[in-house]
Design a protein around this motif. Structure first.
Motif, short mmCIF file in Angstrom:
data_model
loop_
_atom_site.label_atom_id
_atom_site.label_comp_id
_atom_site.label_asym_id
_atom_site.label_seq_id
_atom_site.Cartn_x
_atom_site.Cartn_y
_atom_site.Cartn_z
N HIS A 113 -0.70 -6.26 23.50
CA HIS A 113 -2.09 -6.34 22.98
C HIS A 113 -2.25 -6.17 21.56
CE1 HIS A 113 -3.07 -5.45 27.44
NE2 HIS A 113 -3.76 -6.58 27.40
N VAL A 114 -2.77 -7.02 21.12
CA VAL A 114 -3.27 -7.02 19.56
C VAL A 114 -4.48 -5.97 19.20
CG1 VAL A 114 -3.60 -8.17 17.38
CG2 VAL A 114 -2.10 -9.29 19.27
N ARG A 115 -4.28 -5.20 18.11
CA ARG A 115 -5.59 -4.25 17.72
C ARG A 115 -5.35 -4.51 16.28
NH1 ARG A 115 -8.54 -3.87 21.72
NH2 ARG A 115 -9.36 -1.77 20.75
N THR A 116 -6.72 -4.43 15.70
CA THR A 116 -6.77 -3.98 14.41
C THR A 116 -7.10 -2.68 13.83
OG1 THR A 116 -7.70 -6.32 14.22
CG2 THR A 116 -8.09 -5.16 12.40
N LEU A 117 -6.40 -2.13 12.95
CA LEU A 117 -6.37 -0.86 12.32
C LEU A 117 -6.72 -0.65 11.12
CD1 LEU A 117 -3.18 0.73 14.24
CD2 LEU A 117 -5.21 0.42 15.15
N HIS A 118 -7.51 0.36 10.79
CA HIS A 118 -8.09 0.65 9.22
C HIS A 118 -7.13 1.79 9.03
CE1 HIS A 118 -11.13 1.71 6.18
NE2 HIS A 118 -10.16 1.49 5.68
N MET A 119 -6.50 1.71 8.06
CA MET A 119 -5.62 2.96 7.54
C MET A 119 -5.99 3.53 6.29
SD MET A 119 -1.54 2.75 6.70
CE MET A 119 -0.75 4.48 6.30
N ARG A 120 -6.22 4.85 6.23
CA ARG A 120 -6.70 5.55 4.94
C ARG A 120 -5.61 6.57 4.88
NH1 ARG A 120 -11.56 4.89 2.41
NH2 ARG A 120 -11.31 7.14 1.84
N GLY A 121 -4.99 6.94 3.50
CA GLY A 121 -4.04 7.86 3.43
C GLY A 121 -3.94 8.37 2.28
N GLU A 122 -3.35 9.48 1.86
CA GLU A 122 -3.03 10.02 0.20
C GLU A 122 -1.57 10.57 0.06
OE1 GLU A 122 -5.98 12.65 -0.90
OE2 GLU A 122 -7.67 11.07 -0.94
N PRO A 123 -1.03 10.67 -0.74
CA PRO A 123 0.15 11.44 -1.09
C PRO A 123 -0.01 12.86 -1.13
CG PRO A 123 -0.41 10.36 -3.28
CD PRO A 123 -1.45 10.10 -2.21
N MET A 142 0.75 -1.32 0.03
CA MET A 142 0.08 0.01 0.08
C MET A 142 0.78 1.32 -0.21
SD MET A 142 -3.28 -0.69 2.21
CE MET A 142 -2.21 -0.94 3.86
N VAL A 143 1.61 1.19 0.73
CA VAL A 143 2.87 2.47 1.01
C VAL A 143 3.48 2.60 -0.56
CG1 VAL A 143 4.93 3.54 2.13
CG2 VAL A 143 3.11 2.37 3.45
N THR A 144 3.93 1.50 -1.18
CA THR A 144 4.58 1.57 -2.51
C THR A 144 3.82 2.14 -3.59
OG1 THR A 144 6.03 0.00 -1.85
CG2 THR A 144 6.16 0.51 -4.07
N ALA A 145 2.48 1.67 -3.47
CA ALA A 145 1.78 2.37 -4.52
C ALA A 145 1.29 3.62 -4.16
CB ALA A 145 0.24 1.18 -4.13
N CYS A 146 1.43 3.84 -2.87
CA CYS A 146 1.09 5.38 -2.69
C CYS A 146 2.15 6.32 -2.94
CB CYS A 146 0.59 5.58 -1.13
SG CYS A 146 0.33 7.24 -0.55
N LEU A 147 3.30 6.29 -2.70
CA LEU A 147 4.34 6.82 -2.94
C LEU A 147 5.05 6.72 -4.30
CD1 LEU A 147 6.74 6.17 0.25
CD2 LEU A 147 5.04 8.11 -0.15
N VAL A 148 4.93 5.74 -4.92
CA VAL A 148 5.08 5.69 -6.60
C VAL A 148 4.19 5.95 -7.48
CG1 VAL A 148 5.96 3.99 -8.23
CG2 VAL A 148 6.92 3.70 -5.95
N ASP A 149 2.77 5.54 -7.36
CA ASP A 149 1.82 5.46 -8.03
C ASP A 149 0.98 6.60 -7.74
OD1 ASP A 149 3.07 3.57 -9.80
OD2 ASP A 149 1.92 2.20 -8.68
N GLY A 150 0.94 7.40 -6.61
CA GLY A 150 0.17 8.18 -6.02
C GLY A 150 -1.18 7.53 -5.62
N LYS A 151 -1.44 6.29 -5.46
CA LYS A 151 -2.66 5.71 -5.19
C LYS A 151 -2.95 6.12 -3.73
CE LYS A 151 -2.43 2.21 -8.64
NZ LYS A 151 -2.58 0.75 -9.03
N PRO A 152 -4.22 6.50 -3.48
CA PRO A 152 -4.59 6.40 -1.90
C PRO A 152 -4.41 5.00 -1.08
CG PRO A 152 -6.45 6.34 -3.21
CD PRO A 152 -5.33 6.44 -4.23
N ILE A 153 -4.25 5.22 0.21
CA ILE A 153 -4.17 3.99 0.75
C ILE A 153 -5.53 3.65 1.56
CG2 ILE A 153 -2.86 2.96 2.98
CD1 ILE A 153 -0.74 4.53 2.27
N ASP A 154 -5.94 2.57 1.42
CA ASP A 154 -7.24 2.08 2.18
C ASP A 154 -6.93 0.44 2.38
OD1 ASP A 154 -9.51 1.60 3.18
OD2 ASP A 154 -10.70 2.34 1.64
N GLY A 155 -6.56 0.09 3.70
CA GLY A 155 -6.55 -1.18 4.05
C GLY A 155 -6.62 -1.49 5.47
N GLU A 156 -6.74 -2.67 5.80
CA GLU A 156 -6.59 -3.05 7.47
C GLU A 156 -5.44 -3.88 7.77
OE1 GLU A 156 -10.11 -4.58 9.02
OE2 GLU A 156 -11.37 -2.85 8.33
N PHE A 157 -5.07 -3.81 9.24
CA PHE A 157 -3.77 -4.96 9.35
C PHE A 157 -3.79 -4.77 10.92
CE2 PHE A 157 -2.23 -0.58 8.24
CZ PHE A 157 -1.43 -0.16 9.33
#
Length: 474
Positions: free
Chosen positions: A176-186, A153-168
């Motif tokens: 403790h384990v947490r689930t995060l939803h990440m949204r971002g843009e270059p 996701m980070v590579t696609a954002c920095l290289v291709d200018g694509k927005p980030i939208d995913g969970e990990f």
């Protein structure tokens, strides 16, 4: 423990209209938030990007809410059960972490500066003194299985200018384990090159945990339904295989004065899944006499019907071997006591001699046969006998009754005349006895059975039942 404000109000299922209203409100609010999102101008201003990201997250949450309300309306499993592990995790995180669900970050690629919001430090369980994680170290906080997703996701954002939208999933500093939803843009500079990347992180651990609980509850409910359907089918097949194959009426012995005209009927419970251990049977014996029996085992389903098959098979065998009704009941009691599946049973067993027109019978905690003669009826006086399987080594008495041409004998299980608020068991027996004039006018045992079904078969029956009618010929 429920809030004291609602302690005196029992939980009630939601009204369909209230759920529809909530769905309409959610859709309307979703449209309004979406309109605000479209009007938000995104430029180099961090505040504007932050507002746009919050609108995106709000739309996602409203979409989730609409989906959950739709499931509630369709009647899917109610709110998921209490997850002790999840609650323990939340408690261990502390009140600040429990309330923090959204944080932001920006990585400047030109100056290597990293800016995290205070909320993001709390989400990651990282102290501000330790500083924010650089972009190339962010993956170190993730599960190993999720690191390739973040890299992609980070590579696609920095290289291709694509927005980030995913969970990990991340592992906090406290384990403790947490689930995060990440949204971002270059963020692009004046030359169109990527100067920085910003992102908003939403902690969706509780949401995903609730969704898993709903799926697991739905899957568990479906499995239970499939198991219940299979057991019901097996119980029906077993019952049909064991109960007498004849339909209509029987007459035996043939070409003999005093022969019996016999008919029987099985009445299912209002809930078809409640197939019990009720049985009936009529059998011509080798010595010219006849066997009449009805009975019932406690329980429902395959266990009850398999137990009924065992009892009825043993009863038929012992009757064919010439064992009298009293001793026969004693052997059935021993058989049920030695059975792998503990149960109680009631039964009545009659042996009719057409030459003498004598009925010999025994009972085990069962309603006595009803004898109808000359337009009136009465219950036969029962000999000694307790429920099958209730007492070890129980003794069972035997009684005799002289029958006359035209007599009608009615044997039934107790489900035919169940106890209720309106009627007791005695009231049901009185209703049966009140049918005496109609039995006298009946031309066959089958007509008598139809009369019983008309009287007792129309209402909502909590348990299944059997009725057997024998009419003495001239």
């Amino acid at each position: 423990m429920p809030s004291h404000l609602f302690a005196d109000r029992p939980a009630q299922p939601p009204e369909p209209g209230s759920v529809d209203a909530l769905i309409s409100q959610t859709r309307r609010l979703r449209g309004e938030v979406d309109a605000v999102r479209r009007d938000t101008v995104v430029d180099d201003d961090a505040q504007g990007r932050w507002q746009r990201a919050l609108c995106d997250l709000a739309v996602h949450q409203l979409d989730d809410l609409g989906e959950h309300l739709g499931q509630l309306k369709e009647g899917l499993p109610a709110s998921p059960g209490f997850d002790g592990t999840a609650a323990a995790e939340d408690e261990a995180m502390g009140p600040e972490a429990q309330q923090t669900r959204v944080g932001s970050a920006e990585w400047n690629l030109l100056t290597d500066e990293v800016d995290w919001s205070e909320e993001l430090f709390q989400i990651f369980g990282r102290s501000p003194e330790a500083g924010p994680l650089p972009l190339d170290e962010l993956g170190s906080a993730l599960f190993c299985e999720d690191q390739p997703l973040l890299t992609s996701m980070v590579t696609a954002c920095l290289v291709d200018g694509k927005p980030i939208d995913g969970e990990f999933r991340i592992v906090r500093a406290d384990g403790h384990v947490r689930t995060l939803h990440m949204r971002g843009e270059p963020v692009l500079d004046s030359d169109g090159c990527t100067a920085s990347m910003w992102a908003v992180f939403r902690d969706v651990s509780e949401l995903r945990r609730s969704q898993r609980a709903v799926r697991e509850s739905r899957d568990s409910l479906q499995r239970r339904r499939e198991i219940a359907q299979t057991e019901h089918r097996l119980a029906v097949e077993l019952q049909e295989a064991v109960l007498p194959p004849w339909r209509g009426s029987l007459r035996f012995p043939h070409h003999t004065n005093g022969a019996l005209d016999v008919a029987a009927h099985y009445l299912p419970a209002a809930k078809s899944a409640l197939i019990g251990g009720d049985w009936y049977d009529a059998l011509e014996l080798p010595d010219g006499r006849s066997l009449l029996t009805v009975g019932d085992l406690t329980g429902h389903g395959v266990t009850a019907t398999s137990g009924m098959a065992m009892m009825l098979g043993a009863l038929r065998g012992m009757a064919m071997a010439g064992i009298e009704p009293g001793p026969l009941m004693g052997w059935l009691d021993r058989l049920l006591e030695a059975s792998v599946q503990p149960a109680l049973g009631s039964a009545v067993c009659c042996r009719y001699d057409p030459a003498r027109r004598v009925l010999s019978w025994a009972q085990a905690g069962h309603p006595a046969p009803l004898l109808f003669r000359g337009g009136s009826g009465r219950a036969l006086r029962p000999p000694e006998g307790v429920l099958l399987g209730a007492a070890s080594g129980a003794a069972y008495g035997q009684a005799e009754e002289l029958l006359e041409p035209g007599d009608v004998l009615v044997l039934h299980t107790d489900g035919l005349t169940p106890r209720s608020i309106e009627f007791g068991r005695a009231d049901g027996a009185e209703r049966l006895l009140a049918l005496a004039p109609r039995f006298t006018a009946a031309r066959s045992a089958q007509d008598c059975v139809r009369t019983v079904v008309e009287e007792f078969g129309a209402g909502e029956r909590e348990d299944d039942a059997c009725v057997l009618v024998a009419r003495v010929g001239g």
